[in-house]
Design an enzyme around this catalytic site. Structure first.
Site, PDB file in Angstrom:
ATOM      1  N   CYS A   1       0.810  -1.220   0.000  1.00 29.34           N
ATOM      2  CA  CYS A   1       0.000   0.000   0.000  1.00 29.34           C
ATOM      3  C   CYS A   1       0.838   1.263   0.000  1.00 29.34           C
ATOM      4  O   CYS A   1       0.373   2.320  -0.416  1.00 29.34           O
ATOM      5  CB  CYS A   1      -0.956  -0.007   1.190  1.00 29.34           C
ATOM      6  SG  CYS A   1      -2.134  -1.359   1.084  1.00 29.34           S
TER       7      CYS A   1
ATOM      8  N   HIS B   1      -3.647   7.135   1.426  1.00 29.66           N
ATOM      9  CA  HIS B   1      -3.912   5.819   0.844  1.00 29.66           C
ATOM     10  C   HIS B   1      -5.296   5.383   1.302  1.00 29.66           C
ATOM     11  O   HIS B   1      -5.632   5.503   2.484  1.00 29.66           O
ATOM     12  CB  HIS B   1      -2.847   4.823   1.300  1.00 29.66           C
ATOM     13  CG  HIS B   1      -3.286   3.401   1.146  1.00 29.66           C
ATOM     14  ND1 HIS B   1      -3.727   2.898  -0.051  1.00 29.66           N
ATOM     15  CD2 HIS B   1      -3.381   2.392   2.044  1.00 29.66           C
ATOM     16  CE1 HIS B   1      -4.079   1.636   0.132  1.00 29.66           C
ATOM     17  NE2 HIS B   1      -3.883   1.300   1.377  1.00 29.66           N
TER      18      HIS B   1
ATOM     19  N   ASN C   1     -10.083  -0.660  -1.553  1.00 34.83           N
ATOM     20  CA  ASN C   1      -8.650  -0.424  -1.350  1.00 34.83           C
ATOM     21  C   ASN C   1      -7.906  -1.020  -2.549  1.00 34.83           C
ATOM     22  O   ASN C   1      -7.918  -2.233  -2.740  1.00 34.83           O
ATOM     23  CB  ASN C   1      -8.239  -1.093  -0.031  1.00 34.83           C
ATOM     24  CG  ASN C   1      -6.764  -0.958   0.279  1.00 34.83           C
ATOM     25  OD1 ASN C   1      -5.942  -0.736  -0.608  1.00 34.83           O
ATOM     26  ND2 ASN C   1      -6.417  -1.123   1.545  1.00 34.83           N
TER      27      ASN C   1
HETATM   28  N1  COA Z   1     -19.132  -9.356   6.584  1.00 33.22           N
HETATM   29  C1  COA Z   1     -19.770  -9.700   7.700  1.00 33.22           C
HETATM   30  N2  COA Z   1     -19.149 -10.063   8.829  1.00 33.22           N
HETATM   31  C2  COA Z   1     -17.805 -10.067   8.804  1.00 33.22           C
HETATM   32  C3  COA Z   1     -17.073  -9.728   7.660  1.00 33.22           C
HETATM   33  C4  COA Z   1     -17.804  -9.364   6.514  1.00 33.22           C
HETATM   34  N3  COA Z   1     -17.186  -9.002   5.366  1.00 33.22           N
HETATM   35  N4  COA Z   1     -15.752  -9.838   7.931  1.00 33.22           N
HETATM   36  C5  COA Z   1     -15.655 -10.236   9.202  1.00 33.22           C
HETATM   37  N5  COA Z   1     -16.876 -10.375   9.733  1.00 33.22           N
HETATM   38  C6  COA Z   1     -17.254 -10.800  11.094  1.00 33.22           C
HETATM   39  C7  COA Z   1     -16.195 -11.641  11.739  1.00 33.22           C
HETATM   40  O1  COA Z   1     -16.325 -12.987  11.379  1.00 33.22           O
HETATM   41  C8  COA Z   1     -16.505 -11.420  13.211  1.00 33.22           C
HETATM   42  O2  COA Z   1     -17.577 -12.213  13.574  1.00 33.22           O
HETATM   43  P1  COA Z   1     -17.641 -12.904  15.038  1.00 33.22           P
HETATM   44  O3  COA Z   1     -17.671 -11.752  15.990  1.00 33.22           O
HETATM   45  O4  COA Z   1     -18.900 -13.689  14.962  1.00 33.22           O
HETATM   46  O5  COA Z   1     -16.388 -13.719  15.134  1.00 33.22           O
HETATM   47  C9  COA Z   1     -16.967  -9.981  13.242  1.00 33.22           C
HETATM   48  O6  COA Z   1     -17.363  -9.647  11.903  1.00 33.22           O
HETATM   49  C10 COA Z   1     -15.908  -9.011  13.706  1.00 33.22           C
HETATM   50  O7  COA Z   1     -14.700  -9.304  13.021  1.00 33.22           O
HETATM   51  P2  COA Z   1     -13.396  -8.473  13.208  1.00 33.22           P
HETATM   52  O8  COA Z   1     -12.342  -9.003  12.312  1.00 33.22           O
HETATM   53  O9  COA Z   1     -13.105  -8.353  14.660  1.00 33.22           O
HETATM   54  O10 COA Z   1     -13.929  -7.058  12.688  1.00 33.22           O
HETATM   55  P3  COA Z   1     -13.282  -5.657  12.814  1.00 33.22           P
HETATM   56  O11 COA Z   1     -14.185  -4.791  13.576  1.00 33.22           O
HETATM   57  O12 COA Z   1     -11.853  -5.692  13.219  1.00 33.22           O
HETATM   58  O13 COA Z   1     -13.338  -5.180  11.299  1.00 33.22           O
HETATM   59  C11 COA Z   1     -11.871  -4.834   9.461  1.00 33.22           C
HETATM   60  C12 COA Z   1     -12.560  -5.857  10.343  1.00 33.22           C
HETATM   61  C13 COA Z   1     -10.990  -5.586   8.504  1.00 33.22           C
HETATM   62  C14 COA Z   1     -12.926  -4.045   8.705  1.00 33.22           C
HETATM   63  C15 COA Z   1     -11.048  -3.860  10.347  1.00 33.22           C
HETATM   64  O14 COA Z   1     -10.245  -4.574  11.261  1.00 33.22           O
HETATM   65  C16 COA Z   1     -10.194  -2.965   9.536  1.00 33.22           C
HETATM   66  O15 COA Z   1     -10.682  -2.157   8.782  1.00 33.22           O
HETATM   67  N6  COA Z   1      -8.847  -3.063   9.692  1.00 33.22           N
HETATM   68  C17 COA Z   1      -7.932  -2.321   8.859  1.00 33.22           C
HETATM   69  C18 COA Z   1      -7.784  -3.057   7.584  1.00 33.22           C
HETATM   70  C19 COA Z   1      -7.115  -2.270   6.521  1.00 33.22           C
HETATM   71  O16 COA Z   1      -7.188  -1.060   6.476  1.00 33.22           O
HETATM   72  N7  COA Z   1      -6.428  -2.975   5.649  1.00 33.22           N
HETATM   73  C20 COA Z   1      -5.758  -2.359   4.569  1.00 33.22           C
HETATM   74  C21 COA Z   1      -4.372  -2.205   4.946  1.00 33.22           C
HETATM   75  S1  COA Z   1      -3.524  -1.138   3.928  1.00 33.22           S
END
Ligand code: COA
Length: 348
Positions: A114, A275, A305
């Site tokens: 990224c 980004h 992204n």
């Molecule tokens: N749709 C529905 N539910 C989803 C899902 C989706 N696409 N992806 C994950 N879940 C569920 C998980 O299974 C979990 O369920 P559970 O509680 O029953 O186990 C729940 O949602 C929470 O998951 P979690 O991974 O803890 O969610 P989060 O709040 O951390 O959100 C991201 C996940 C990825 C959106 C978040 O962590 C994020 O944005 N991180 C930064 C990622 C990023 O910017 N990446 C690019 C890097 S350059």
């Protein structure tokens, strides 16, 4: 003293739009969940056959080159940033050189995910400043859609990413105080495995805490096996919360570093183009730096992204929409896998 200026800019996104609702056909997710956590409404996916990281880069490059008032044959160096190259090797730079009929110029591929475009821009800036090159094509392009896990198992990663390409032509300028003022690059490999695609790779998994149990002869190789596809290890891995936590610290830090280096403050920024990792991260950064809405450009809502392509796509859209004017202070900032992060401050 030579400085580098962005003489031309272009972007390309594939025509195929996939809304959050479309993704519910493949996995258990919802428009509400995706928008709430990431801000994304839709993304583009390249044609499965015929459209590649290089072909998208070529489309973006054609526009950037034309806007720079130059030709493909005048480009004297290529820097290509991608994590989704057409081949494991060689990189996309040589494919772009060949397909655009460029001369036997240097083509450098860089792998900084990224932050790839910001790294690429910084490298190009050094070459321009020293007078080594006069027309550098800097490209960020990604075809993520080829390697995402579209099952419910992969939903935490796959809903975030989209395909696209952006490019700029960097040229020298002697105009005082114009162009790239400074660039700032960083890395910290302590959490390298928190956002990564481990295979194919030559490590055989030695860096991993939970090394999968595959047959001995396959462990040391770069093979992609049926087992890897079945258990999901063939796909990108992301610890979303670890990424989020680090990003919201490093984005403001590296923007602050660029401003301090130039005796400027957040109030001086006309446009921050971060980004497009996640809208929540961009909003957090905006709040930390106390920037107004009109000082920050986001388009992740429409493209997801796009990793190395996200900064040049956003920069180009902002410029096309008239949000960047002559003399404006533009700040680019990125954070991603590695972890790597960086910033660039530009007087347009
Ligand atoms: N749709 C529905 N539910 C989803 C899902 C989706 N696409 N992806 C994950 N879940 C569920 C998980 O299974 C979990 O369920 P559970 O509680 O029953 O186990 C729940 O949602 C929470 O998951 P979690 O991974 O803890 O969610 P989060 O709040 O951390 O959100 C991201 C996940 C990825 C959106 C978040 O962590 C994020 O944005 N991180 C930064 C990622 C990023 O910017 N990446 C690019 C890097 S350059």
């Amino acid at each position: 003293m030579l400085q580098s200026k962005i003489a031309g800019i272009g972007y390309y996104v594939p025509k195929n739009v996939y809304t959050n609702q479309d993704l519910t056909r493949f996995m258990d997710t919802s428009d509400e969940w995706i928008q709430e956590r990431t801000g994304i409404k839709e993304r583009r996916y390249a044609d499965r056959i015929g459209e590649t990281t290089t072909t998208m880069a070529i489309e973006a490059s054609k526009i950037a080159i034309e806007r720079a008032g130059t030709t493909a044959q005048d480009i004297d160096f290529i820097i290509f940033a991608t994590l989704s190259p057409d081949y494991y090797f060689p990189g996309c730079g040589v494919l772009l050189q060949r397909e655009m009929g460029m001369g036997e110029i240097g083509a450098l591929d860089i792998r900084n995910q990224c932050s790839g475009f910001v790294y690429a821009l910084s490298i190009a800036d050094q070459f321009i400043k020293t007078g080594m090159y006069k027309n550098i094509l800097v490209v960020g392009s990604e075809k993520h859609s080829f390697a995402l896990d579209y099952s419910t198992r992969g939903r935490g990663v796959s809903v975030i990413f989209g395909d696209g390409a952006g490019a700029v032509v960097l040229q020298p300028t002697t105009e005082e105080g114009k162009g790239i003022l400074s660039t700032h690059l960083h890395s910290d490999g302590a959490e390298a495995e928190k956002l990564a695609m481990y295979y194919p790779g030559a490590s055989g998994g030695i860096w991993l805490d939970n090394k999968p149990e595959w047959p001995e002869q396959e462990l040391g190789g770069m093979l992609m096996t049926k087992e890897m596809l079945e258990d999901g290890t063939a796909f990108p891995y992301m610890d979303g919360q670890a990424v989020f936590k680090k990003a919201v610290v490093k984005f403001p830090e590296v923007i602050g570093e660029a401003l301090a280096k130039n005796n400027l403050t957040p109030a001086d920024i006309n446009l921050l183009v971060p980004h497009q990792a996640n809208l929540r991260i961009a909003q957090f950064v905006q709040k930390t730096l106390r920037l107004r809405d009109d000082q920050v450009f986001n388009n992740i809502q429409r493209y997801g992204n796009t990793t190395a392509a996200s900064v040049p796509i956003a920069l180009c859209e902002a410029w096309e929409e008239g949000k960047i004017k002559d003399g404006d202070l533009v700040c680019l900032a990125a954070f991603g896998a590695g972890f790597t992060w960086g910033s660039a401050l530009i007087r347009w």
